[in-house]
Write a protein that holds these residues in place. Sequence first.
Motif, PDB file in Angstrom:
ATOM      1  N   ALA A   1     -88.438  -4.463  56.426  1.00 31.23           N
ATOM      2  CA  ALA A   1     -87.073  -4.299  56.916  1.00 31.23           C
ATOM      3  C   ALA A   1     -87.016  -3.614  58.273  1.00 31.23           C
ATOM      4  CB  ALA A   1     -86.249  -3.513  55.900  1.00 31.23           C
ATOM      5  N   SER A   2     -88.089  -2.894  58.626  1.00 35.18           N
ATOM      6  CA  SER A   2     -88.050  -2.139  59.868  1.00 35.18           C
ATOM      7  C   SER A   2     -89.443  -2.006  60.479  1.00 35.18           C
ATOM      8  CB  SER A   2     -87.471  -0.749  59.602  1.00 35.18           C
ATOM      9  OG  SER A   2     -87.432   0.000  60.781  1.00 35.18           O
ATOM     10  N   CYS A   3     -89.495  -2.088  61.784  1.00 36.63           N
ATOM     11  CA  CYS A   3     -90.723  -1.857  62.541  1.00 36.63           C
ATOM     12  C   CYS A   3     -90.304  -1.429  63.939  1.00 36.63           C
ATOM     13  CB  CYS A   3     -91.588  -3.110  62.600  1.00 36.63           C
ATOM     14  SG  CYS A   3     -93.204  -2.807  63.366  1.00 36.63           S
TER      15      CYS A   3
ATOM     16  N   ALA B   1     -86.579  -3.104  67.655  1.00 38.89           N
ATOM     17  CA  ALA B   1     -85.629  -2.595  68.642  1.00 38.89           C
ATOM     18  C   ALA B   1     -86.180  -2.638  70.067  1.00 38.89           C
ATOM     19  CB  ALA B   1     -85.242  -1.154  68.292  1.00 38.89           C
ATOM     20  N   GLU B   2     -87.421  -3.062  70.216  1.00 42.20           N
ATOM     21  CA  GLU B   2     -88.081  -3.065  71.533  1.00 42.20           C
ATOM     22  C   GLU B   2     -87.921  -4.426  72.211  1.00 42.20           C
ATOM     23  OE1 GLU B   2     -90.065  -1.240  74.546  1.00 42.20           O
ATOM     24  OE2 GLU B   2     -89.753  -0.282  72.617  1.00 42.20           O
ATOM     25  N   LYS B   3     -87.513  -4.413  73.463  1.00 39.69           N
ATOM     26  CA  LYS B   3     -87.441  -5.652  74.242  1.00 39.69           C
ATOM     27  C   LYS B   3     -88.756  -5.780  74.994  1.00 39.69           C
ATOM     28  CE  LYS B   3     -84.389  -8.376  76.984  1.00 39.69           C
ATOM     29  NZ  LYS B   3     -83.026  -8.528  77.420  1.00 39.69           N
ATOM     30  N   ILE B   4     -89.556  -6.775  74.636  1.00 42.63           N
ATOM     31  CA  ILE B   4     -90.879  -6.956  75.242  1.00 42.63           C
ATOM     32  C   ILE B   4     -90.788  -8.052  76.303  1.00 42.63           C
ATOM     33  CG2 ILE B   4     -93.301  -7.532  74.812  1.00 42.63           C
ATOM     34  CD1 ILE B   4     -92.835  -6.488  71.939  1.00 42.63           C
ATOM     35  N   PRO B   5     -91.103  -7.721  77.540  1.00 42.69           N
ATOM     36  CA  PRO B   5     -91.026  -8.710  78.619  1.00 42.69           C
ATOM     37  C   PRO B   5     -91.987  -9.888  78.369  1.00 42.69           C
ATOM     38  CG  PRO B   5     -91.294  -6.488  79.518  1.00 42.69           C
ATOM     39  CD  PRO B   5     -91.524  -6.404  78.038  1.00 42.69           C
ATOM     40  N   PRO B   6     -91.538 -11.110  78.641  1.00 40.18           N
ATOM     41  CA  PRO B   6     -92.386 -12.287  78.433  1.00 40.18           C
ATOM     42  C   PRO B   6     -93.722 -12.191  79.169  1.00 40.18           C
ATOM     43  CG  PRO B   6     -90.162 -12.966  79.016  1.00 40.18           C
ATOM     44  CD  PRO B   6     -90.224 -11.470  79.154  1.00 40.18           C
ATOM     45  N   GLU B   7     -93.723 -11.554  80.358  1.00 41.40           N
ATOM     46  CA  GLU B   7     -94.969 -11.458  81.120  1.00 41.40           C
ATOM     47  C   GLU B   7     -96.015 -10.611  80.402  1.00 41.40           C
ATOM     48  OE1 GLU B   7     -91.832  -8.797  83.019  1.00 41.40           O
ATOM     49  OE2 GLU B   7     -91.927 -10.886  82.421  1.00 41.40           O
ATOM     50  N   VAL B   8     -95.577  -9.709  79.543  1.00 38.98           N
ATOM     51  CA  VAL B   8     -96.522  -8.920  78.747  1.00 38.98           C
ATOM     52  C   VAL B   8     -97.186  -9.827  77.713  1.00 38.98           C
ATOM     53  CG1 VAL B   8     -96.739  -7.048  77.057  1.00 38.98           C
ATOM     54  CG2 VAL B   8     -95.355  -6.727  79.108  1.00 38.98           C
TER      55      VAL B   8
END
Length: 76
Positions: free
Chosen positions: A27-29, A33-40
Amino acid sequence: MNNSASTCPLCGQLNQCAQAGVPSPVASCWCFAEKIPPEVLEKIPPGIDRRCICPRCAKGLAATDNNNKTPQTAHK
């Protein structure tokens, strides 16, 4: 590089993934809530599962840098 579900495919440190090794969805990790940039994500080498990366790599930071020699870890 270790291809374990609990390690980051970019730096090899633990990824702190709540889902790693758990058969049922969680249910949670940290990554929910983290926005990960596509370039990463594009930095993950070919042939390596696009599984959870660690929080440090998710922010685009190297596993170690001049200010912090202790890598942190996590999921995505």
